[in-house]
Motif scaffolding. Structure first.
Motif: not given
Ligand SMILES: Nc1ncnc2c1ncn2[C@@H]1O[C@H](COP(=O)(O)OP(=O)(O)O)[C@@H](O)[C@H]1O
Ligand SMILES: [Mg+2]
Lengths: 254, 515
Positions: A53, A94, A172-173
């Motif tokens: 991250t 996320q 991010d994810e």
């Protein structure tokens, strides 16, 4: 610096990126370098806390690197102010990170509203994006994030990043919080989508299957450093060391 | 409605500016006698001297009234020589009424530029009273006889008596009155008589001209050591006022020896027990004394509450306007200031560490004390009341703005930043909308505090629903109390509900769904 003038057009290039958070001696990210060319998808993978991250946020300039260079779309980070920099980059976080007080339409069009684009453009573009992410506009545009499932939220998050048609996406994810079935179908949708859109995309994930499925370039990190970067083939056939071998094996892909 | 509003504003502007063409402002303290005398002065000036008059009655005590006079916020108010002598000049020793009057006249003129009228005629001293049928006091006539034997008795006195130099401490020492600490009650003077009558207390410090001494068959125990100084009633005026209004001194001369002790007792009784309006009682008296002409009015107050409220509708409207102007003026100002302050404190943590203790402290200052602090700076009336209410509404709004914005999930802020919003855009589009329910809750708290506290504004002559409440308490008139209490409670509830509705309108459905 010679590479800067290469004939092949790179869209994301980082060199020797290092981050030491104030008050902590350890390097959260150390000496990370890689390049993504136009239309390529890169996947950063690694265990939790390995610096994925942080790397992504440095590229989006949410975190100031301690050392290293960042180029995006052939611009050096020092030559562009951070606000315009970020507006050129689609950012997906996320759990989608949708703003709870805004409707789906308001969330998707947030940047366009800020940029004072006209309403007819906004409506047209939101309609278009919602059809791409398979959420019927009329049914969903007025809904609030709390009225959507996790998968639907994640799609809206992607649509929001695409709103101003940025050449680059940082994610991010993006599929991290989803159940395996939904995740799988979103992977496929996403893959198909990018066949049309040709975005340069950097995805952070902790799921090797995802990385192998989506990534042209897979970057495995551990304790802030890159352990190996390459294609799926490279990882399976030419693991750099024992750690990589174990990691790939642990994920049950061999 | 507009005319009343404009009038209120004008009156306040005039009283601030001290303009030559302004009306004469008459004050009173908050007990019947003071109100009746002040009414008499007002009526005399109005009807005989054709001057316009503004009444700022029921001021919150000697200090408030005296400071207001000194500052020129009021021109006249009635007081007693003993009060001036002991409480204001902080002198003592002299007991001769003539001499005490001479001393206060001389000293007030040179020290404060304030003139005393000649004596009105009656003496209203403090007196220790017990129930006439209380067998324990059957053979007790002098205070000296109580020395050392009052341990088991309950004692009540007006608030002011507890505080003054010639008040409770020295009084009980002089006569060796050994009350137990938890047997001593400080109470509104208007309520004290009912308390002894209903056997909730055994002894009170009564005012000698109060009609209820006779009505409740109370027995006065003689001040055999001459502890209390004389309390000759008189009128006080600011010297400057008498210069711009020569009719003040003319009116003063008509008050010399105008009212005997019995006449004052009778008038107090008319108001306190028979619920006559102080205005009528005062006017009837002036007519009887041939100072003005007119017909004696002898109406008792409407006892049906609805009819009573209806009969007071003009007065109610005036109160409502005053109350609204005060509360919403203060809230509006606070809103304009507090939200930016609250927001900037989230940006400057070190500043927050300094500012919060300060506004927390302001919040803990008792309302009346805060009003008291403001009088020397701003005088009495609308302006200091507005400022006090403004200060009280700061904390809830600043605190909630601060904690509301602080409480916004950091992820939402980071994501917005990541998308490319500037700091200001994040504040306006993300932080404030997300913090809005908490900010509105702060506003709601502030509104309820301010509307309630605004009733105290009457104590410094700013009007509002507190005006009938305090006059009602002073004159033991429950209709009058309700006339202020019911509307102010309704206003608080109504405002609370309105802000609740605002929440439905302004807070995004998305976060209301979530909770
Ligand atoms: N704002 C921060 N301040 C201090 N340390 C941080 C901060 N953000 C992340 N870290 C630390 O940096 C390391 C890498 O974090 P992160 O990049 O979030 O890992 P990942 O995304 O790979 O799970 C971790 O050890 C984490 O504790
Ligand atoms: Mg992470």
């Amino acid at each position: 610096m010679v590479e800067l003038f290469n004939t092949r057009k790179f869209m994301i290039k980082v060199e020797k990126l290092t981050k030491i958070f104030p008050g902590s001696g350890a390097k959260a990210v150390e000496d990370v370098s890689f390049t993504l060319e136009k239309g390529e998808i890169g996947c950063i993978i690694g265990t939790s806390g390995c610096g994925k991250t942080t790397t992504l946020k440095m590229i989006n300039r949410l975190i100031e690197p301690t050392e290293g260079q960042i180029f995006v779309d052939e611009n050096h980070s020092h030559t562009v102010d951070p606000i315009s920099w970020r507006r050129k980059i689609g950012y997906v976080v996320q759990k989608a990170g949708l703003l709870p007080h805004m409707t789906v339409k308001q969330n998707i069009s947030l940047l366009s509203t800020i940029l004072e684009k006209d309403q007819s453009y906004i409506t047209r573009r939101v309609r278009e994006l919602m059809s791409i992410i398979n959420l019927p506009y009329d049914e969903y545009q007025e809904r609030y994030p709390s009225e959507l499932s996790g998968g639907q939220q994640q799609r809206v998050g992607i649509a929001r990043a695409l709103m101003e048609d940025p050449p680059i996406m940082l994610m991010d994810e993006p599929f991290g919080a989803l159940d395996p079935v939904t995740r799988n179908s979103l992977h496929s949708e996403f893959w198909d989508l990018n066949q049309k859109l040709h975005k340069t995309i950097l995805i952070v994930t902790h799921d090797l299957t995802e990385a192998f499925k989506l990534g042209d370039l897979v970057i495995l990190m551990d304790q802030g450093k890159i352990v190996q970067k390459g294609s799926k083939e490279d990882f399976l056939k030419r693991p750099a060391n024992k750690f990589v071998e174990e990691f790939v094996k642990g994920e049950g892909l061999v | 409605m507009y005319r009343a509003l404009i009038l209120i504003i004008l009156v306040n502007i005039f009283s601030c500016l001290g303009h030559a063409k302004r009306p004469i402002v008459i004050g009173s303290k908050k007990f019947s006698e003071s109100i009746i005398i002040a009414e008499m002065v007002s009526i005399l000036l109005e009807e005989k001297y054709q001057t316009s008059v503004v009444r700022k009655f029921s001021l919150g005590g000697t200090k408030v009234a005296f400071d207001a006079l000194k500052l020129g916020a009021i021109d006249i108010y009635p007081d007693y020589t003993g009060t001036g002598y002991v409480m204001i000049l902080k002198m003592d020793g002299e007991r001769d009424p003539q001499k005490v009057h001479q001393i206060v006249s001389r000293e007030f003129k040179s020290r404060y530029g304030i003139l005393w009228s000649k004596k009105i005629g009656f003496n209203n001293t403090y007196a220790l009273a017990v129930r006439g049928d209380d067998q324990r006091f059957k053979n007790i006539d002098r205070l000296g006889q109580l020395s050392g034997i009052v341990e088991s008795y309950q004692f009540a006195s007006p608030h002011e008596f507890m505080e003054r130099k010639d008040g409770f401490d020295r009084f009980s020492k002089t006569y060796n009155l050994n009350f137990q600490k938890d047997h001593i009650l400080s109470i509104e003077s208007g309520l004290m008589y009912a308390a002894i009558h209903n056997k909730q207390t055994d002894m009170i410090i009564a005012y000698s001209t109060d009609g209820r001494i006779k009505a409740y068959n109370l027995k006065i125990i003689k001040d055999d050591l001459n502890y209390f100084p004389p309390y000759q009633a008189a009128l006080l005026a600011n010297k400057k006022s008498t210069e711009s209004f020569p009719e003040i001194m003319k009116a003063f001369s008509e008050f010399e020896n105008l009212i005997s002790e019995n006449e004052m007792v009778e008038m107090n009784d008319q108001v306190d027990r028979f619920k006559k309006a102080p205005y009528d009682v005062a006017r009837n008296f002036l007519i009887k004394k041939n100072l003005i002409s007119g017909k004696i009015v002898n109406k008792t107050e409407e006892s049906n509450l609805f009819k009573y409220f209806y009969s007071k509708k003009d007065y109610l409207l005036k109160l409502l306007l005053e109350h609204l102007l005060l509360s919403f003026g203060a809230l509006g100002m606070a809103l304009l200031v507090s939200i930016p302050i609250g927001i900037s404190l989230t940006r400057h943590e070190s500043l927050a560490k300094v500012v919060f203790p300060i506004i927390n402290t302001i919040q803990t200052i008792p309302s009346l004390a805060l009003l008291g602090f403001l009088i020397p700076i701003m005088g009495i009336g609308f302006a200091p009341a507005l400022i006090a209410l403004f200060l009280y509404s700061l904390l809830p709004i600043i605190r909630n703005t601060y904690s509301g914005i602080k409480g916004v999930d950091k992820n939402y802020i980071e994501v917005s930043k990541g998308i490319g919003l500037t700091g200001t855009q994040i504040l306006l589009k993300v932080e404030i909308p997300l913090a809005l329910p908490i900010i509105l809750a702060g506003l709601r708290t502030a509104a309820v505090i301010v509307i309630g506290t605004a009733t105290l504004a009457a104590l410094i002559g700013a009007g509002g629903f507190g005006d009938p409440i305090f006059r009602g308490v002073a004159t033991v008139n429950s209709n009058l109390i309700l006339l202020g209490a019911i509307p102010s409670a309704l206003l608080a509830i109504f405002t609370d509900k309105c802000i609740g509705q605002c929440e439905k309108i302004f807070v995004s459905k998305g976060i209301r769904l979530k909770n």
